[in-house]
Scaffold this active site. Structure first.
Site, PDB file in Angstrom:
ATOM      1  N   LYS A 151     113.604  64.331 -65.120  1.00  0.00           N
ATOM      2  CA  LYS A 151     113.258  63.428 -64.017  1.00  0.00           C
ATOM      3  C   LYS A 151     114.555  63.033 -63.328  1.00  0.00           C
ATOM      4  CE  LYS A 151     109.242  61.572 -66.420  1.00  0.00           C
ATOM      5  NZ  LYS A 151     108.507  60.425 -66.980  1.00  0.00           N
TER       6      LYS A 151
ATOM      7  N   GLU B 189     104.707  67.755 -62.917  1.00  0.00           N
ATOM      8  CA  GLU B 189     103.661  66.729 -62.783  1.00  0.00           C
ATOM      9  C   GLU B 189     103.932  65.912 -61.513  1.00  0.00           C
ATOM     10  OE1 GLU B 189     104.076  64.366 -66.381  1.00  0.00           O
ATOM     11  OE2 GLU B 189     105.926  63.452 -65.648  1.00  0.00           O
TER      12      GLU B 189
END
Ligand code: MUC
Ligand code: MG
Length: 374
Positions: free
Chosen positions: A272, A326
């Site tokens: 991330k 995602e």
């Protein structure tokens, strides 16, 4: 003459979600984005985003804290600096402030967006080039209701929007969670992949029981079953089960990645940009994963379009991204603050083609959704 950073604004934006989103540690009814507008002496503006989940219940930085950190410490350190030298600017920020990775990530994205616009190239090109223009995107089923989750999954399969579903568990007992996950997997069968994210909620014994049952139910991936600090527990679980274990909260930057690789604690890393302090930090983390033979996955902090597309540019440059992404954050909110919302089709997110991030702020929407108490 050097192009310098002239001003930086950090704006809190509250967007309602399309439904309640239940995670082990919080239930979200809305998402708060911190949007950064970084203006430069050549008239170019870059935008970035720092977003977290559930106030302070997920990460160490809250939206309000991120804004305060940027306004009080980080923006003053950047104003007047060379707007075209992102590495020098980030080195300066790392001197002025320890940690605060989310805030730094938003500023780095804004600088890269500005530089991409300046050079008239997409951000991925600035990073060396995209090896893919689309990214597979899963959807998280987290309504809290099994029947509703199945209905949601069926709809998205039918629309060819998602064919992998991640289930948020860890709120209820292991048995209840396993029953919920198994019912969804049974309903979807081989038509979809099903993964789970426990968000650190289990102790090692619960995890061993839960993972054995989930493995038997045909679940494809187990994300962060145990607390992030307990790396050796994760390593024992990874050694014990065939189903791959993914580290999320446990892996922030390259140093964590090194340690997890050394311990054999994970089969997959969730990357991330926010937790790694920006795109370059994420790329360094990914490189450690590559070197250790660990598969990679493009994670989200449920950012809106700005943060999602910044991450997408980074993920598009990775040599391997075995578990897809995602990056569905923009689909979880009812409305957006950018003019053209990101395109999701054929189970994928499509990278915008314009310079920088390839996004433009919708000023009316921003004015409408920005938090008024500041
Ligand atoms: C997380 O921990 O992975 C990602 C998808 C979602 O629903 O929550 C996030 C955070
Ligand atoms: Mg996670």
């Amino acid at each position: 003459m050097t192009t310098t950073i002239s001003s930086i604004e950090a704006i809190l934006v509250d967007l309602p979600t399309i439904r309640a989103h239940q995670l082990a540690m919080a239930t979200m009814q809305q998402q708060t984005l911190v949007i950064v507008r970084l203006r430069c002496s050549d008239g170019i503006e870059g935008i970035g985003e720092a977003t977290t989940i559930g106030g302070l219940s997920y990460g160490d930085e809250s939206p309000e804290g991120i804004k305060l950190t940027i306004d009080t410490y980080l923006a003053p350190a950047l104003v007047g600096q060379d707007a075209t030298n992102v590495h020098a600017a980030m080195a300066r920020l790392n001197k002025v402030a320890r940690g605060n990775r989310f805030a730094k990530s938003a500023l780095e994205s804004a600088m890269l967006d500005a530089q991409g616009k300046r050079l008239d190239v997409p951000l991925a090109t600035l990073l060396g080039g995209a090896v893919r223009e689309t990214l597979p995107v899963l959807w998280t089923l987290a309504s809290g209701d099994t029947a509703r989750d199945i209905e949601e999954a069926e709809r998205f399969l039918e629309e060819r929007r998602h064919n992998t579903f991640k289930l948020k568990i860890g709120r209820r007992s292991v048995r209840e969670d396993v029953a919920h996950v198994s019912a969804i997997k049974r309903a979807l069968g081989d038509r979809a992949r099903v993964t789970v994210d426990v968000n650190q909620a289990w102790n090692e014994a619960d995890a061993a029981t839960g993972i054995a049952m989930l493995e038997a139910a045909g679940i494809d991936l187990i994300e962060q079953p145990t607390p992030r600090e307990q790396r050796t527990a994760l390593a024992r679980l990874a050694a014990r089960f065939v189903v791959p274990i993914m580290a999320d909260e446990a892996v922030t930057g390259p140093e964590d990645a090194m340690e997890l690789a050394r311990l054999g604690a994970a089969d997959v890393f969730a990357l991330k940009i926010a937790k790694s302090g920006g795109i370059f930090g994420m790329l360094r983390t990914a490189a450690v994963g590559d070197a250790a033979g660990i598969a990679l996955y493009g994670g989200t902090m449920l950012e809106g379009s700005v943060g999602t597309i910044a991450a997408a540019h980074g993920f598009c440059t990775l040599p391997q991204l075995a578990w897809g992404t995602e990056l569905f954050g923009p689909l979880l909110v009812k409305d957006d603050i950018v003019v053209d919302r990101p395109v999701f089709k054929d189970f994928s997110l499509h990278l915008p083609q314009g310079p920088g991030l390839g996004l433009a702020i919708d000023e009316d929407k921003l004015a409408h959704y920005r938090r008024k108490s500041h």
